[in-house]
Design a protein around this motif. Structure first.
Motif, PDB file in Angstrom:
ATOM      1  N   UNK B 128       0.860  -1.191   0.000  1.00 15.31           N
ATOM      2  CA  UNK B 128       0.000   0.000   0.000  1.00 15.31           C
ATOM      3  C   UNK B 128       0.891   1.234   0.000  1.00 15.31           C
ATOM      4  N   UNK B 129       0.544   2.179  -0.844  1.00 14.54           N
ATOM      5  CA  UNK B 129       1.240   3.463  -0.835  1.00 14.54           C
ATOM      6  C   UNK B 129       0.213   4.539  -0.510  1.00 14.54           C
ATOM      7  N   UNK B 130       0.447   5.284   0.570  1.00 12.24           N
ATOM      8  CA  UNK B 130      -0.485   6.330   0.984  1.00 12.24           C
ATOM      9  C   UNK B 130       0.022   7.682   0.508  1.00 12.24           C
ATOM     10  N   UNK B 131      -0.666   8.252  -0.461  1.00 13.32           N
ATOM     11  CA  UNK B 131      -0.289   9.560  -0.997  1.00 13.32           C
ATOM     12  C   UNK B 131      -0.814  10.666  -0.098  1.00 13.32           C
ATOM     13  N   UNK B 132       0.035  11.624   0.132  1.00 13.11           N
ATOM     14  CA  UNK B 132      -0.273  12.779   0.969  1.00 13.11           C
ATOM     15  C   UNK B 132      -0.996  13.827   0.111  1.00 13.11           C
ATOM     16  N   UNK B 133      -2.286  13.946   0.297  1.00 14.29           N
ATOM     17  CA  UNK B 133      -3.089  14.849  -0.524  1.00 14.29           C
ATOM     18  C   UNK B 133      -3.191  16.233   0.122  1.00 14.29           C
ATOM     19  N   UNK B 134      -2.868  16.318   1.398  1.00 12.85           N
ATOM     20  CA  UNK B 134      -3.012  17.585   2.131  1.00 12.85           C
ATOM     21  C   UNK B 134      -1.708  17.966   2.807  1.00 12.85           C
ATOM     22  N   UNK B 135      -0.693  18.336   2.002  1.00 15.90           N
ATOM     23  CA  UNK B 135       0.627  18.585   2.600  1.00 15.90           C
ATOM     24  C   UNK B 135       0.639  19.756   3.585  1.00 15.90           C
ATOM     25  N   UNK B 136      -0.374  20.613   3.556  1.00 17.94           N
ATOM     26  CA  UNK B 136      -0.405  21.731   4.497  1.00 17.94           C
ATOM     27  C   UNK B 136      -1.150  21.430   5.780  1.00 17.94           C
ATOM     28  N   UNK B 137      -1.681  20.236   5.909  1.00 17.49           N
ATOM     29  CA  UNK B 137      -2.501  19.901   7.076  1.00 17.49           C
ATOM     30  C   UNK B 137      -1.617  19.382   8.208  1.00 17.49           C
ATOM     31  N   UNK B 138      -1.916  19.747   9.445  1.00 19.44           N
ATOM     32  CA  UNK B 138      -1.079  19.294  10.567  1.00 19.44           C
ATOM     33  C   UNK B 138      -0.909  17.777  10.632  1.00 19.44           C
ATOM     34  N   UNK B 146       4.526  10.646   0.054  1.00 15.32           N
ATOM     35  CA  UNK B 146       3.762   9.449   0.401  1.00 15.32           C
ATOM     36  C   UNK B 146       4.530   8.641   1.422  1.00 15.32           C
ATOM     37  N   UNK B 147       3.896   7.659   2.008  1.00 12.35           N
ATOM     38  CA  UNK B 147       4.626   6.638   2.763  1.00 12.35           C
ATOM     39  C   UNK B 147       4.024   5.291   2.393  1.00 12.35           C
ATOM     40  N   UNK B 148       4.781   4.214   2.679  1.00  7.80           N
ATOM     41  CA  UNK B 148       4.363   2.894   2.206  1.00  7.80           C
ATOM     42  C   UNK B 148       4.269   1.895   3.340  1.00  7.80           C
ATOM     43  N   UNK B 169      -5.262  11.433   2.992  1.00  7.17           N
ATOM     44  CA  UNK B 169      -4.476  10.388   2.345  1.00  7.17           C
ATOM     45  C   UNK B 169      -5.316   9.643   1.314  1.00  7.17           C
ATOM     46  N   UNK B 170      -4.682   9.334   0.196  1.00  7.71           N
ATOM     47  CA  UNK B 170      -5.281   8.470  -0.825  1.00  7.71           C
ATOM     48  C   UNK B 170      -4.375   7.262  -0.985  1.00  7.71           C
ATOM     49  N   UNK B 171      -4.907   6.079  -0.803  1.00  9.24           N
ATOM     50  CA  UNK B 171      -4.085   4.875  -0.918  1.00  9.24           C
ATOM     51  C   UNK B 171      -4.140   4.261  -2.302  1.00  9.24           C
ATOM     52  N   UNK B 172      -2.983   3.776  -2.715  1.00  6.41           N
ATOM     53  CA  UNK B 172      -2.834   2.939  -3.896  1.00  6.41           C
ATOM     54  C   UNK B 172      -2.500   1.547  -3.414  1.00  6.41           C
ATOM     55  N   UNK B 173      -3.202   0.535  -3.930  1.00  2.00           N
ATOM     56  CA  UNK B 173      -2.891  -0.855  -3.581  1.00  2.00           C
ATOM     57  C   UNK B 173      -2.379  -1.594  -4.812  1.00  2.00           C
ATOM     58  N   UNK B 174      -1.428  -2.435  -4.563  1.00  2.00           N
ATOM     59  CA  UNK B 174      -0.802  -3.246  -5.602  1.00  2.00           C
ATOM     60  C   UNK B 174      -1.811  -3.964  -6.490  1.00  2.00           C
ATOM     61  N   UNK B 175      -2.899  -4.424  -5.896  1.00  6.36           N
ATOM     62  CA  UNK B 175      -3.858  -5.237  -6.639  1.00  6.36           C
ATOM     63  C   UNK B 175      -4.824  -4.467  -7.517  1.00  6.36           C
ATOM     64  N   UNK B 176      -4.754  -3.115  -7.494  1.00  6.86           N
ATOM     65  CA  UNK B 176      -5.603  -2.357  -8.409  1.00  6.86           C
ATOM     66  C   UNK B 176      -6.661  -1.478  -7.769  1.00  6.86           C
ATOM     67  N   UNK B 177      -6.649  -1.364  -6.452  1.00  5.19           N
ATOM     68  CA  UNK B 177      -7.659  -0.553  -5.792  1.00  5.19           C
ATOM     69  C   UNK B 177      -7.086   0.765  -5.283  1.00  5.19           C
ATOM     70  N   UNK B 178      -7.985   1.690  -5.026  1.00  2.00           N
ATOM     71  CA  UNK B 178      -7.648   2.963  -4.386  1.00  2.00           C
ATOM     72  C   UNK B 178      -8.567   3.120  -3.175  1.00  2.00           C
ATOM     73  N   UNK B 179      -8.157   3.978  -2.239  1.00  2.00           N
ATOM     74  CA  UNK B 179      -8.983   4.172  -1.034  1.00  2.00           C
ATOM     75  C   UNK B 179      -8.687   5.533  -0.405  1.00  2.00           C
ATOM     76  N   UNK B 180      -9.762   6.172   0.056  1.00  2.00           N
ATOM     77  CA  UNK B 180      -9.612   7.426   0.801  1.00  2.00           C
ATOM     78  C   UNK B 180      -9.221   7.067   2.242  1.00  2.00           C
ATOM     79  N   UNK B 181      -7.924   6.970   2.487  1.00  2.00           N
ATOM     80  CA  UNK B 181      -7.411   6.377   3.722  1.00  2.00           C
ATOM     81  C   UNK B 181      -7.260   7.350   4.877  1.00  2.00           C
ATOM     82  N   UNK B 182      -7.343   8.604   4.597  1.00  2.00           N
ATOM     83  CA  UNK B 182      -7.300   9.599   5.667  1.00  2.00           C
ATOM     84  C   UNK B 182      -8.315  10.669   5.338  1.00  2.00           C
ATOM     85  N   UNK B 183      -9.306  10.841   6.199  1.00  2.00           N
ATOM     86  CA  UNK B 183     -10.417  11.759   5.920  1.00  2.00           C
ATOM     87  C   UNK B 183     -10.779  12.484   7.201  1.00  2.00           C
ATOM     88  N   UNK B 184     -11.132  13.770   7.065  1.00  2.00           N
ATOM     89  CA  UNK B 184     -11.616  14.503   8.228  1.00  2.00           C
ATOM     90  C   UNK B 184     -13.058  14.956   7.996  1.00  2.00           C
TER      91      UNK B 184
END
Lengths: 238, 238, 238, 238
Positions: B128-138, B146-148, B169-184
């Motif tokens: 899983x790779x978690x992309x940082x969509x909100x770099x200005x957020x605490x 991103x981090x993996x 955070x938006x996640x990328x998964x090896x198997x082909x899925x995406x996920x909104x992994x960090x939400x406020x």
């Protein structure tokens, strides 16, 4: 749009027991609202009330419902949790829901919002001006900068709701309050519209009033689902 | 910020009954998470579990809680509705809530969201790779692009949640899925953060993993309430 | 809906100068897109390109435009600021705008967003899977859980845009990136839809491709204005 | 929070040429605002005006700015486009921006919003009541349900802005209008706060007024960046 199906749900208690309400809505608020759709031949209207079996919201009725209107006030607690869960699932599957006035405290609205949906209120027959904040939205089609209700119950902020997807109407009240009177949200595949105006002891939904303030019902008719959006343009607003 | 109070709630069942889980979290996931705060001396950590009286969430514990972390999986149904209502009210009054991983199906999260909170999942120990969509957020302070996580359970869209206030955070998964992994979201006066990573059979919350992927716990430490925001900058992220 | 008017704007430079592009889009990308509307008899399509007088966007053309599609890539800087201001005002007055692929860097999109609209990209002809995040939205009508493009240019986060009003598509790329590939915003009275797919050296907009991946054009046809929303249901998607 | 750096930008024209304004703000509105931070020892305040070289916004000043306050009215057109672009980039990189009152028509605000930012206005020295819509937000810390300004210029809807990320204040005006008087947005890594109160011919920002309505400046002091959020709790509000 052919065959759009609206179900109007009314608690239908005040109209039976309170002479003042009965005088304004002798057949019930739901019937008055239903009549407002009379000039929209493409819309099929069904009515349902609390005291019907399953509150009038059987699976077969919900199967035939594109948009559900909800009016309740004094008997929110009598709506069965099972029916609330069923209606919630229908909304998440794509049914539109229009919550009217004191419906802000209904179980179904609180369930879908996740908050207390509390607000301030005062019955002083004061003037309300509803400012049109979303002039490009189908709900406000045919409404200018604002419309007014001369004698209305006041609802004041803070209204404990999640930030709306879109703010449609902002009310100004003579006595010093403001209110987010038209708000949209999406939940699952469904759209929700909260519309503040309406009270059991003011003739807000009555035909005579509608004839004087037609824009108000225009907003009810063009509502939250894409199907109903399509109706917006066709509905006479004068 | 002095005296910030975090309560970590854990269902704490898998760790007692499943040898694989026990091997990874012998003292319970809550203890592992609590230890991640060890280097943040200003944060007072309390722990609570399902089988404690009142699930460990008495009024006096909640009175001393600025932010509540919630981990549950197989026993969501055993959480009492009364406690859920109480926690909901605390959030609406201003308590922060951090919902972890399988907590997406907890009663408290579903109650606050108003939706089914359903999602897809697959246990294939994939990357899983978690992309940082909100770099200005605490919450993302100290995290780069991103981090993996090398071996993780997959969660896939569509995640049935209301549109987040902010996507973190938006996640990328090896198997082909995406996920909104960090939400406020904000509800009432409180803030809610959903954070996807973590699973009972992967050592996501374990110290050894944390030492390799410290950024992950950095995100847990700087979270959703204004009080915890203040902590963000002070917390060591390396 | 009768008489819905779509104007397709294309920079139309690559197709004249680059043999590879010319081979895929001999008449220009705008003509290929226009042909995708051939089966929607209610839609009137106009075309306009950078090298036309006033870039083809005279007042009389804009007066006859309900929705404007925008494709540009290498000549964004040649679009006159005056035309950009005029198009911006039209959007604020209620015109729909569909920005395609590399149009993310167009003056009109950056002007309406207020941000840099930057992103990552890589040309590796890799696989893209677009997850449907808004199954209840008219744009996704007829699309299931996702659709795929076998060989596409990658666009990766962080995409520097304001939080969308609604997230419609989330892309997964073979190489490890994710992207918010379908996003809506409202500005003034107008609606904006950004749609990622499309590239001048891949036949994304070509008829042959469309016949294989018809859903893609289905999303272009049912778009952002209420007028176009109405078209959605009627457009053949197979 | 130690070392938070605020730069207050003022057009500073009315105060030199208009006797009425000069009487209220003899040293300039910026100086009055700067003095409001006198009791916040951790905040370093810099001032800048239109007629300074580079409008006082050189790279070295901006390098030392965590949050920029912006007050302008009659000379928006004299702000150089180059400086506007530079300030926009700083915001996108993470600088906070607080836009005050008539700054709604400033180039920098319109650039970041992408809309016309138009509104209604009337100078009738009427009463304004600002309702606190976000009681859990740091900006409203220490403010109760509302605060009032006895004599103020009216700003009315529709305010042509993108839907705010969060609505903080809703104003009620004696004459029948409402206004979204406190709004937040995120753009890039930066946060923006629009705050309506303030006028050059009413002593809204004057110390004497502040002493009577201290909450008003409390809202200015605890603002949009996480750094300034941290200041919120420490700032005396009485």
């Amino acid at each position: 749009m052919s065959g759009m199906k609206v179900t109007i749900w009314n608690e239908f208690r005040h109209e039976k027991t309170n002479a003042a309400v009965k005088a304004i809505y002798p057949e019930g608020i739901h019937v008055t609202i239903a009549k407002a759709f009379a000039d929209a031949p493409d819309i099929e209207v069904t009515m349902a009330t609390l005291d019907d079996p399953e509150h009038g919201l059987s699976d077969s009725v919900l199967d035939q419902t594109d948009v559900l209107f909800w009016w309740g006030h004094c008997a929110h607690g009598e709506v069965s949790d099972e029916i609330v869960r069923k209606v919630q699932q229908r909304v998440l599957q794509g049914m539109g829901l229009v919550v009217l006035h004191s419906g802000h405290y209904s179980k179904i609205f609180k369930t879908l919002m996740g908050t207390n949906c509390s607000l301030k209120w005062r019955e002083a027959a004061e003037k309300e001006r509803l400012w049109n904040i979303a002039p490009g939205h189908p709900i406000t089609e045919g409404i200018g900068e604002y419309f007014e209700l001369e004698h209305t119950e006041m609802y004041g902020e803070r209204f404990d709701i999640p930030e709306p997807q879109q703010l449609i109407f902002l009310s100004w009240f003579q006595g010093g309050e403001v209110f987010r009177s038209g708000c949209t949200w999406e939940r699952g595949n469904g759209r929700i519209f909260y519309f503040r105006p309406g009270h059991e002891t003011y003739p807000i939904y009555h035909n005579a009033q509608v004839q004087k303030n037609p824009v108000e019902f225009g907003t009810l008719g063009s509502t939250t689902s894409p199907h109903i959006y399509r109706q917006g343009a066709k509905q006479p607003c004068t």
